[in-house]
Scaffold this motif. Structure first.
Motif, PDB file in Angstrom:
ATOM      1  N   HIS A  30      36.512   3.560 121.622  1.00 25.45           N
ATOM      2  CA  HIS A  30      35.082   3.434 121.311  1.00 25.45           C
ATOM      3  C   HIS A  30      34.588   1.988 121.380  1.00 25.45           C
ATOM      4  O   HIS A  30      33.385   1.736 121.393  1.00 25.45           O
ATOM      5  N   ILE A  31      35.503   1.025 121.436  1.00 28.30           N
ATOM      6  CA  ILE A  31      35.136  -0.387 121.441  1.00 28.30           C
ATOM      7  C   ILE A  31      34.607  -0.754 122.831  1.00 28.30           C
ATOM      8  O   ILE A  31      35.318  -0.584 123.826  1.00 28.30           O
ATOM      9  N   PRO A  32      33.369  -1.260 122.913  1.00 30.59           N
ATOM     10  CA  PRO A  32      32.858  -1.677 124.222  1.00 30.59           C
ATOM     11  C   PRO A  32      33.685  -2.838 124.765  1.00 30.59           C
ATOM     12  O   PRO A  32      34.051  -3.755 124.025  1.00 30.59           O
ATOM     13  N   VAL A  33      33.977  -2.775 126.056  1.00 37.77           N
ATOM     14  CA  VAL A  33      34.741  -3.819 126.725  1.00 37.77           C
ATOM     15  C   VAL A  33      33.915  -4.322 127.903  1.00 37.77           C
ATOM     16  O   VAL A  33      33.582  -3.553 128.806  1.00 37.77           O
ATOM     17  N   VAL A  34      33.592  -5.610 127.860  1.00 37.65           N
ATOM     18  CA  VAL A  34      32.874  -6.242 128.957  1.00 37.65           C
ATOM     19  C   VAL A  34      33.852  -7.155 129.678  1.00 37.65           C
ATOM     20  O   VAL A  34      34.449  -8.042 129.065  1.00 37.65           O
ATOM     21  N   MET A  35      34.032  -6.898 130.956  1.00 40.09           N
ATOM     22  CA  MET A  35      34.890  -7.744 131.775  1.00 40.09           C
ATOM     23  C   MET A  35      34.113  -9.032 132.048  1.00 40.09           C
ATOM     24  O   MET A  35      32.963  -8.984 132.478  1.00 40.09           O
ATOM     25  N   LEU A  36      34.734 -10.157 131.774  1.00 41.51           N
ATOM     26  CA  LEU A  36      34.118 -11.475 131.941  1.00 41.51           C
ATOM     27  C   LEU A  36      35.092 -12.290 132.775  1.00 41.51           C
ATOM     28  O   LEU A  36      36.092 -12.790 132.262  1.00 41.51           O
ATOM     29  N   THR A  37      34.840 -12.384 134.078  1.00 40.41           N
ATOM     30  CA  THR A  37      35.867 -12.873 134.988  1.00 40.41           C
ATOM     31  C   THR A  37      35.285 -13.651 136.155  1.00 40.41           C
ATOM     32  O   THR A  37      34.096 -13.507 136.471  1.00 40.41           O
TER      33      THR A  37
END
Length: 142
Positions: free
Chosen positions: A87-94
């Motif tokens: 349920h934890i939002p994950v934003v890829m920052l790359t």
């Protein structure tokens, strides 16, 4: 009253860690930041293993792809397959703008994908705007 958002930043580049912290501070976001410097450490943090038993779970994860030990795709897949974490939002920052990386991230249910701009103000705005969006969603669903 809005809660302090706990962000797990999974990043091995000290400069990008500092820039992300500056972006959050400049945006006047009420945050607590935890850092994992490689993919294995992120999985240990999220699993509460190897010295992380007392850590609170993050409300949001900012996840680099190119990490030592386990890459960001492996960490994302681990999180999304785990019932207590999915349920934890994950934003890829790359730095990657590879279509394959973007497609793989969304196939594994990433909540967003930000290619780190080389321009400092663009980077600060991208991080602050994305985190603010998720803070609003988290606080409205609480």
């Amino acid at each position: 009253m809005l809660k302090t958002i706990h962000i797990l930043l999974v990043e091995d580049n000290e400069g990008d860690i500092l820039l992300t912290r500056v972006a959050l501070e400049n945006a006047a976001i009420d945050f607590k930041l935890s850092i994992a410097s490689d993919g294995k450490e992120a999985i240990d943090f999220l699993s509460k293993a190897n010295g992380f038993a007392d850590r609170e779970m993050p409300d949001l994860t900012l996840l680099d792809i190119n990490l030592p030990k386990k890459n960001g795709h492996e960490v994302l897949a681990f999180m999304k397959k785990n019932e207590s974490l999915n349920h934890i939002p994950v934003v890829m920052l790359t730095t990657s703008s590879s279509q394959n990386d973007i497609d793989m991230a969304y196939a594994n249910n990433a909540s967003g994908f930000i290619t780190k701009p080389s321009d400092l103000s663009e980077f600060l705005n991208a991080v602050a705007g994305t985190v603010q969006y998720w803070i609003d969603k988290i606080n409205h669903s609480a």
